[in-house]
Design a protein around this motif. Structure first.
Motif, PDB file in Angstrom:
ATOM      1  N   ARG A 368     -13.115   3.775   4.955  1.00 42.63           N
ATOM      2  CA  ARG A 368     -12.096   3.214   4.066  1.00 42.63           C
ATOM      3  C   ARG A 368     -10.976   2.545   4.869  1.00 42.63           C
ATOM      4  O   ARG A 368     -10.615   1.396   4.605  1.00 42.63           O
ATOM      5  CB  ARG A 368     -11.549   4.333   3.169  1.00 42.63           C
ATOM      6  CG  ARG A 368     -10.642   3.843   2.061  1.00 42.63           C
ATOM      7  CD  ARG A 368     -10.255   4.988   1.151  1.00 42.63           C
ATOM      8  NE  ARG A 368     -11.414   5.480   0.398  1.00 42.63           N
ATOM      9  CZ  ARG A 368     -11.952   6.685   0.555  1.00 42.63           C
ATOM     10  NH1 ARG A 368     -11.458   7.536   1.448  1.00 42.63           N
ATOM     11  NH2 ARG A 368     -12.995   7.045  -0.169  1.00 42.63           N
ATOM     12  N   TRP A 369     -10.450   3.248   5.859  1.00 42.97           N
ATOM     13  CA  TRP A 369      -9.345   2.688   6.639  1.00 42.97           C
ATOM     14  C   TRP A 369      -9.808   1.579   7.583  1.00 42.97           C
ATOM     15  O   TRP A 369      -9.089   0.603   7.812  1.00 42.97           O
ATOM     16  CB  TRP A 369      -8.641   3.792   7.421  1.00 42.97           C
ATOM     17  CG  TRP A 369      -7.764   4.636   6.552  1.00 42.97           C
ATOM     18  CD1 TRP A 369      -8.046   5.859   6.019  1.00 42.97           C
ATOM     19  CD2 TRP A 369      -6.464   4.283   6.065  1.00 42.97           C
ATOM     20  NE1 TRP A 369      -6.999   6.308   5.247  1.00 42.97           N
ATOM     21  CE2 TRP A 369      -6.013   5.359   5.260  1.00 42.97           C
ATOM     22  CE3 TRP A 369      -5.634   3.173   6.235  1.00 42.97           C
ATOM     23  CZ2 TRP A 369      -4.777   5.355   4.630  1.00 42.97           C
ATOM     24  CZ3 TRP A 369      -4.396   3.151   5.618  1.00 42.97           C
ATOM     25  CH2 TRP A 369      -3.977   4.237   4.821  1.00 42.97           C
ATOM     26  N   ASN A 370     -11.015   1.705   8.126  1.00 45.07           N
ATOM     27  CA  ASN A 370     -11.487   0.677   9.063  1.00 45.07           C
ATOM     28  C   ASN A 370     -11.982  -0.577   8.349  1.00 45.07           C
ATOM     29  O   ASN A 370     -11.933  -1.674   8.927  1.00 45.07           O
ATOM     30  CB  ASN A 370     -12.579   1.257   9.963  1.00 45.07           C
ATOM     31  CG  ASN A 370     -11.997   2.089  11.091  1.00 45.07           C
ATOM     32  OD1 ASN A 370     -11.603   1.559  12.119  1.00 45.07           O
ATOM     33  ND2 ASN A 370     -11.928   3.400  10.890  1.00 45.07           N
ATOM     34  N   THR A 424      -7.289  12.249   8.376  1.00 46.17           N
ATOM     35  CA  THR A 424      -6.686  11.050   7.785  1.00 46.17           C
ATOM     36  C   THR A 424      -5.671  10.432   8.734  1.00 46.17           C
ATOM     37  O   THR A 424      -5.545   9.209   8.818  1.00 46.17           O
ATOM     38  CB  THR A 424      -6.016  11.388   6.433  1.00 46.17           C
ATOM     39  OG1 THR A 424      -6.993  11.973   5.571  1.00 46.17           O
ATOM     40  CG2 THR A 424      -5.451  10.137   5.781  1.00 46.17           C
ATOM     41  N   TRP A 427      -7.592   8.288  11.169  1.00 45.13           N
ATOM     42  CA  TRP A 427      -8.067   7.031  10.575  1.00 45.13           C
ATOM     43  C   TRP A 427      -6.895   6.052  10.380  1.00 45.13           C
ATOM     44  O   TRP A 427      -7.044   4.854  10.643  1.00 45.13           O
ATOM     45  CB  TRP A 427      -8.746   7.265   9.236  1.00 45.13           C
ATOM     46  CG  TRP A 427      -9.736   8.392   9.136  1.00 45.13           C
ATOM     47  CD1 TRP A 427     -10.004   9.125   8.022  1.00 45.13           C
ATOM     48  CD2 TRP A 427     -10.621   8.906  10.144  1.00 45.13           C
ATOM     49  NE1 TRP A 427     -10.965  10.067   8.260  1.00 45.13           N
ATOM     50  CE2 TRP A 427     -11.378   9.958   9.561  1.00 45.13           C
ATOM     51  CE3 TRP A 427     -10.837   8.599  11.479  1.00 45.13           C
ATOM     52  CZ2 TRP A 427     -12.326  10.688  10.263  1.00 45.13           C
ATOM     53  CZ3 TRP A 427     -11.785   9.330  12.183  1.00 45.13           C
ATOM     54  CH2 TRP A 427     -12.512  10.343  11.596  1.00 45.13           C
ATOM     55  N   ILE A 428      -5.743   6.560   9.965  1.00 43.92           N
ATOM     56  CA  ILE A 428      -4.573   5.697   9.794  1.00 43.92           C
ATOM     57  C   ILE A 428      -4.145   5.106  11.132  1.00 43.92           C
ATOM     58  O   ILE A 428      -3.761   3.935  11.221  1.00 43.92           O
ATOM     59  CB  ILE A 428      -3.415   6.473   9.138  1.00 43.92           C
ATOM     60  CG1 ILE A 428      -3.767   6.828   7.692  1.00 43.92           C
ATOM     61  CG2 ILE A 428      -2.120   5.660   9.177  1.00 43.92           C
ATOM     62  CD1 ILE A 428      -2.725   7.699   7.011  1.00 43.92           C
ATOM     63  N   PHE A 431      -6.126   2.024  11.905  1.00 42.21           N
ATOM     64  CA  PHE A 431      -5.659   0.868  11.128  1.00 42.21           C
ATOM     65  C   PHE A 431      -4.366   0.301  11.709  1.00 42.21           C
ATOM     66  O   PHE A 431      -4.246  -0.914  11.929  1.00 42.21           O
ATOM     67  CB  PHE A 431      -5.450   1.284   9.668  1.00 42.21           C
ATOM     68  CG  PHE A 431      -4.857   0.202   8.801  1.00 42.21           C
ATOM     69  CD1 PHE A 431      -5.662  -0.783   8.249  1.00 42.21           C
ATOM     70  CD2 PHE A 431      -3.496   0.158   8.553  1.00 42.21           C
ATOM     71  CE1 PHE A 431      -5.119  -1.788   7.466  1.00 42.21           C
ATOM     72  CE2 PHE A 431      -2.938  -0.834   7.772  1.00 42.21           C
ATOM     73  CZ  PHE A 431      -3.755  -1.811   7.221  1.00 42.21           C
TER      74      PHE A 431
END
Length: 473
Positions: A368-370, A424, A427-428, A431
């Motif tokens: 989702r983040w990538n 999370t 992952w953030i 981004f």
């Protein structure tokens, strides 16, 4: 004049057809490379989890072995494409010989060093005793392959620099086919071939890369690029080598910096206070999907290197910048559409690569983040290719190194361990670092004079341009 090396006729600006004609064969080549890795991992998994684990560790080590080859390949694209754009085929021919010599010597040197310290390398990797015999066998075969692998990567770069993009594609197809047949035949005993298990998988890599290299060398010879005139005297090498080195070393160091940051990110993820094992597995699964997604991205990266090198060699930095922005527009548009399509099928994709529900949830978070970062990631990739074609690899080292170690790793640790307490935050951080990296790369490309890193033609005392004369800065 070297008749076999054709100087490209450069248009006033890079046409869509010109970009596409360079990009799509290289996209298929990237798919072949992806297929080779996928088949290796699939067959290793069918033999045993210990074989798959050993292969994963050795592939990580192989990356560091090949850093020098990648660096020389980047330098060869800059030097040869600029020579072609400048209408100096003799200089391009001699740079071809120089990078082949450098690759072979360095490949042999690293092979010898690796054989001398192979036990120390296994200890550094902290290979468990149960995996040591398998890992040691893979290491010995891969070390033996290194000189050939160096020539494989560098000959691909030589062809790309001269717009012969179909030759690496055919070489990649040959390599993928031989690797697949040998993996299934020698690794799993199919088609009546001897079932050698993990030893067969190791030798499949050796045979396939060797076949691809022999094909490349044969085509170089047939095209007149591998002849006595390709290997210049020492007086020319002494003038030419410094430019190649100035382009190569920042590119090689950037690969080390970026890869080491990924290792640090794995360490941060593995030490998360909650669901760290599932997060690691989800990260690995998400990266498999992402690797396939970026196949066209690498093709646009290499296309930018070729065109920028040619335009700078012709003395047209304005056209080089215009071509890069056009490639950037095409690439971002195409990959954004692909990312939207992947987003729509994200859940079944995650289920395919990660059947475990906990790992599947982590893989979806990673994707989702990538996927949101795709426009920024691709901007960095294409601009990195353009700067490499200009010989300005020091700017790539700056942008990627700062993004990795000053933004990504610290942000992942702070968010993952102290703010959000789970994956999370990691992952953030990926981004955020891509936004920072692409912004820094774009600022450098737009405002800095990166064209000064290109080679310049100079005139002899008689006033005629001589392909054997060069100024490197």
């Amino acid at each position: 004049m070297v008749k076999s090396v054709r100087t490209p006729v450069l248009p006033r600006t890079a046409a869509w057809r010109d970009i596409w004609s360079l990009a799509w064969p290289q996209t298929l080549l990237m798919f072949c490379n992806f297929l080779i890795g996928f088949v290796d991992v699939w067959v290793a998994g069918r033999i045993g989890s210990d074989v798959q684990a050993s292969m994963g560790m050795i592939n990580q080590l192989l990356f560091f072995f090949l850093v020098v080859a990648t660096a020389v390949a980047n330098g060869s694209v800059a030097a040869i494409s600029q020579s072609m754009g400048a209408g100096l085929p003799r200089r391009a021919l001699r740079y071809t010989g120089l990078v082949l010599e450098a690759g072979l010597v360095m490949g042999l040197a690293i092979f010898a060093l690796g054989m001398f310290i192979d036990d120390g390398l296994l200890a550094l990797l902290q290979v468990p005793d149960g995996l040591r015999p398998i890992t040691s066998y893979f290491l010995d075969v891969y070390l033996l392959l290194l000189p050939v692998y160096y020539l494989f990567l560098i000959t691909h770069a030589v062809f790309r620099a001269q717009r012969m993009v179909f030759v690496p594609l055919f070489s990649g197809i040959i390599t993928a086919l031989v690797n697949t047949v040998a993996d299934l035949g020698l690794g799993l005993g199919m088609w009546g071939l001897p079932n050698l298990g993990y030893q067969g998988v190791a030798w499949a890599t050796f045979f396939s890369v060797s076949c691809g290299t022999l094909f490349n060398l044969f085509v170089l010879w047939r095209r007149g690029l591998l002849r006595r005139e390709s290997f210049a005297p020492w007086c020319w090498i002494r003038q030419a080598w410094p430019y190649l080195f100035r382009v190569a070393w920042p590119g090689g160091l950037m690969q080390v910096v970026w890869q080491s940051a990924y290792l640090a990110l794995f360490a941060v993820t593995g030490s998360l206070p909650h669901e760290n094992v599932a997060a690691l597995a989800g990260m690995s699964a998400g990266m498999r999907v992402e690797a396939g997604l970026f196949l066209p991205g690498f093709a646009f990266n290499m296309t930018a290197s070729i065109l920028v090198g040619e335009y700078l060699g012709a003395g047209r930095p304005d056209m080089a910048k215009r071509a890069t922005y056009r490639i950037l527009g095409v690439g971002v548009a195409v990959l954004t559409l692909v990312a939207v399509g992947v987003w729509l099928v994200m859940e079944p994709l995650a289920a395919f690569v990660a059947p475990d529900p906990a790992v599947q949830a982590q893989a979806m978070g990673y994707l989702r983040w990538n996927l949101l970062a795709i426009p920024f990631t691709l901007t960095s990739m294409i601009l990195a290719g353009a700067l490499a074609g200009a010989g300005a690899t020091i700017y790539n080292l700056l942008a990627f190194g700062c993004a990795a170690w000053l933004v990504r790793v610290p942000t992942a640790y702070i968010l993952g361990h102290h703010v959000l307490g789970d994956s999370t935050g990691v992952w953030i951080s990926m981004f955020v670092s891509q936004v920072f990296q692409s912004s820094l790369a774009l600022g450098i490309f737009h405002f800095r004079d990166w064209s000064k890193f290109a080679m310049r033609r100079r005139k002899t005392l008689t006033g005629a341009t001589n392909g054997t004369q060069l100024r490197t800065h």
